[in-house]
Design a protein around this motif. Structure first.
Motif, short mmCIF file in Angstrom:
data_model
loop_
_atom_site.label_atom_id
_atom_site.label_comp_id
_atom_site.label_asym_id
_atom_site.label_seq_id
_atom_site.Cartn_x
_atom_site.Cartn_y
_atom_site.Cartn_z
N UNK A 24 -2.21 48.67 0.36
CA UNK A 24 -2.62 50.06 0.11
C UNK A 24 -1.57 50.94 0.78
N UNK A 25 -1.18 52.01 0.08
CA UNK A 25 -0.12 52.88 0.59
C UNK A 25 -0.69 54.24 1.01
N UNK A 26 -0.42 54.62 2.25
CA UNK A 26 -0.71 56.00 2.67
C UNK A 26 0.62 56.74 2.75
N UNK A 27 0.79 57.71 1.88
CA UNK A 27 2.00 58.54 1.82
C UNK A 27 1.73 59.77 2.70
N UNK A 28 2.21 59.73 3.94
CA UNK A 28 1.87 60.75 4.95
C UNK A 28 2.86 61.92 4.85
N UNK A 29 2.36 63.08 4.40
CA UNK A 29 3.29 64.19 4.18
C UNK A 29 2.89 65.48 4.88
N UNK A 30 1.65 65.59 5.31
CA UNK A 30 1.22 66.84 5.97
C UNK A 30 0.46 66.56 7.26
N UNK A 31 -0.41 65.56 7.25
CA UNK A 31 -1.19 65.24 8.46
C UNK A 31 -0.43 64.11 9.16
N UNK A 32 0.62 64.52 9.85
CA UNK A 32 1.57 63.54 10.41
C UNK A 32 1.04 63.04 11.75
#
Ligand SMILES: Cc1cc2nc3c(=O)[nH]c(=O)nc-3n(C[C@H](O)[C@H](O)[C@H](O)COP(=O)(O)OP(=O)(O)OC[C@H]3O[C@@H](n4cnc5c(N)ncnc54)[C@H](O)[C@@H]3O)c2cc1C
Length: 491
Positions: A24-32
């Motif tokens: 499963x991929x979490x693409x972290x772009x705002x809630x770093x």
């Protein structure tokens, strides 16, 4: 682990999870961040449900609007903390700072090809909504946006609120459920399967995995082809710095918050806004810290005070005042950006403000400066120059002076449309907390958003609220501030 509330999730396509894919991929772009993050929590829910491990991918592109070495350094410090926090967890964390334009997008596409589910952050402003929508075309599996912006889900309001008073009322009537549905402090503890790094071997042949705790960050930054005219600030980014700031605030500044928050020479405000903007700390964590210090619980809430600025929380004056900023004002900005597609356009101002600004557009201006003069703090006004100097050097301005700073840009430009473009440019280019829903709250407040008409009608401002450097100097002891930030002072 509490299930992520459904009103925080948007499914962006009709695809079923790709059961043949290995993670499963979490693409972290705002809630770093790792802690109190509904997005990571949702990714873990999926990972456990599908019996897959979790990959967290945090990219930093090189060419986003206003990208500079200042923001890159702050973000990389966040990555260093996450790298340490995830080292012993079962998840695999892959931070990626792009050195050539477009590479991070290609990497996302490759990682998403092998993902059973893709989760990313639902952030309502800047280039983010467009980027997450465009990614839909490259993601052939279940793809969800998750909202971990604040205490209220950003999409629960049925209408737009144009005054803080009305939003406060709405918030008071709706927030209690969301004080119970809290994100996990450490969601990674719930992850079942360990990620096997071998899965990424083909990727690492093409894309370098950098250990930001081992490389010399200064050298790394110097080699990046990113704007270096906006210099690095001494303010340190990342979860650890955010947590230290919060602890210091809870111990000291908070005790004088309601009395001293507006005093430019005092350090009574939390100074957390850059960390909120980069997602390095959650407002839930801040909320929990403050209520535990005051032994506050939902039983304190006094429904007789619905809609009132003070009294509803049933806490100290400091708690009432701080939560009004942290929740009412901060979250109003997020709701506006969700409800109003043109939130960053002049035409989004209230009708009365547009009319009065139009009526006074041709008024004579005693002073007019261009963007370069503003940028270089080169006006006739010592207080304004000091505020701009702080913004340029440190990447922040004290809130009260930020209001004055903005009002004077309206006064010293040929017309309000030019004022708006300068305000957005200066705020987003230099402020660590810029490019945020609350950048647009603040900048547009200067021109009348969330405000009412004021009298008497004045040149240039018309009925827009007016501020002067003279009254600011009378109201506060600015000496320590000016000693520190006047142009030419040694900081
Ligand atoms: C012209 C102008 C531009 C602004 N640009 C930004 C910006 O780019 N980013 C930004 O986060 N804020 C902006 N603000 C709002 C405000 O100045 C900052 O949020 C605040 O100064 C941050 O300092 P702090 O963290 O110490 O706040 P605290 O007083 O400790 O408040 C806690 C939190 O509440 C929120 N908050 C506080 N005041 C406001 C406010 N007036 N409006 C909305 N939220 C608020 C912030 O998230 C802040 O971190 C702007 C205001 C003006 C007048």
């Amino acid at each position: 682990m509490l299930e992520v509330p459904i009103n925080r999730i948007i499914t962006l396509n009709d695809e079923q999870p790709n059961m043949d894919a290995p993670y499963v991929l979490y693409w972290m772009i705002a809630f770093r961040r790792v802690n109190y993050n509904f997005s990571i929590q949702r990714a873990i829910e999926w990972a456990n449900k599908l019996s897959k491990p979790l990959l967290i991918f945090e990219p930093m592109t090189i060419d986003y609007p206003m990208a500079s070495i200042r923001f890159h350094k702050f973000a990389i410090e966040g990555m260093q903390d996450i790298q340490k926090q995830t080292e012993k967890s079962k998840a695999f964390y892959f931070p990626y700072v792009e050195e050539k334009r477009g590479v991070a997008d290609k990497l996302l596409i490759e990682l998403a090809k092998n993902a059973a589910v893709v989760i990313t952050d639902d952030y309502p402003t800047y280039f983010v909504p467009q980027m997450t929508a465009e990614a839909k075309g490259s993601i052939q599996t279940t793809y969800e946006l998750v909202d971990s912006n604040g205490l209220l889900p950003i999409r629960i309001a049925e209408k737009e609120y144009v005054r803080a008073h009305d939003f406060r009322r709405f918030m008071h009537k709706n927030i209690e459920d969301f004080l119970v549905e809290v994100p996990e402090k450490d969601p990674l503890e719930y992850l079942n399967l360990k990620f096997d790094e071998k899965l990424l071997e083909p990727i690492f042949k093409k894309y370098e995995l950098v250990d930001f705790n081992k490389v010399n960050t200064q050298d790394f930054l110097n080699n990046l082809n990113v704007d270096k005219s906006v210099e690095i600030s001494d303010i340190v980014g990342g979860y650890n710095a955010a947590k230290s700031r919060l602890d210091l605030f809870a111990e000291k500044g908070f005790n004088d918050y309601s009395k001293l928050r507006s005093h430019p020479s005092e350090d009574a405000s939390s100074q957390l806004s850059p960390y909120f903007h980069f997602g390095h700390i959650s407002t839930y964590e801040v909320f929990e810290k403050i209520i535990s210090n005051e032994s506050w619980s939902v039983e304190n809430i006094d429904p007789n005070f619905v809609g009132r600025r003070e009294g509803w929380w049933g806490g100290s004056a400091n708690l009432e005042s701080f939560f009004d900023e942290l929740i009412t004002w901060r979250e109003l900005g997020y709701h506006t950006c969700v409800k109003r597609a043109n939130y960053d356009q002049y035409q989004s101002l209230p009708d009365w403000a547009i009319k009065t600004l139009d009526d006074h557009a041709n008024d004579e201006r005693e002073y007019i400066y261009d963007l370069s003069e503003f940028t270089n703090a080169n006006t006739h006004d010592e207080i304004w120059n000091a505020a701009q100097n702080q913004l340029k050097t440190e990447g922040r301005i004290h809130n009260y002076l930020r209001m004055l700073w903005g009002k004077k840009i309206l006064e010293w430009t040929p017309n309000p449309q030019i004022a708006l473009s300068y305000l957005i440019d200066l705020n987003d280019r230099f402020a660590l907390d810029g490019r945020d829903p609350n950048s647009y709250s603040g900048v547009f407040w200067i021109l009348g958003r969330y405000d009412r008409a004021w009298g008497p009608e004045r040149p240039i401002y018309g009925k827009i609220r007016y501020m002067t450097s003279k009254s600011t100097a009378t109201k506060f002891n600015l000496k320590p501030y000016l000693e520190k930030w006047s142009v030419g002072s040694t900081v």
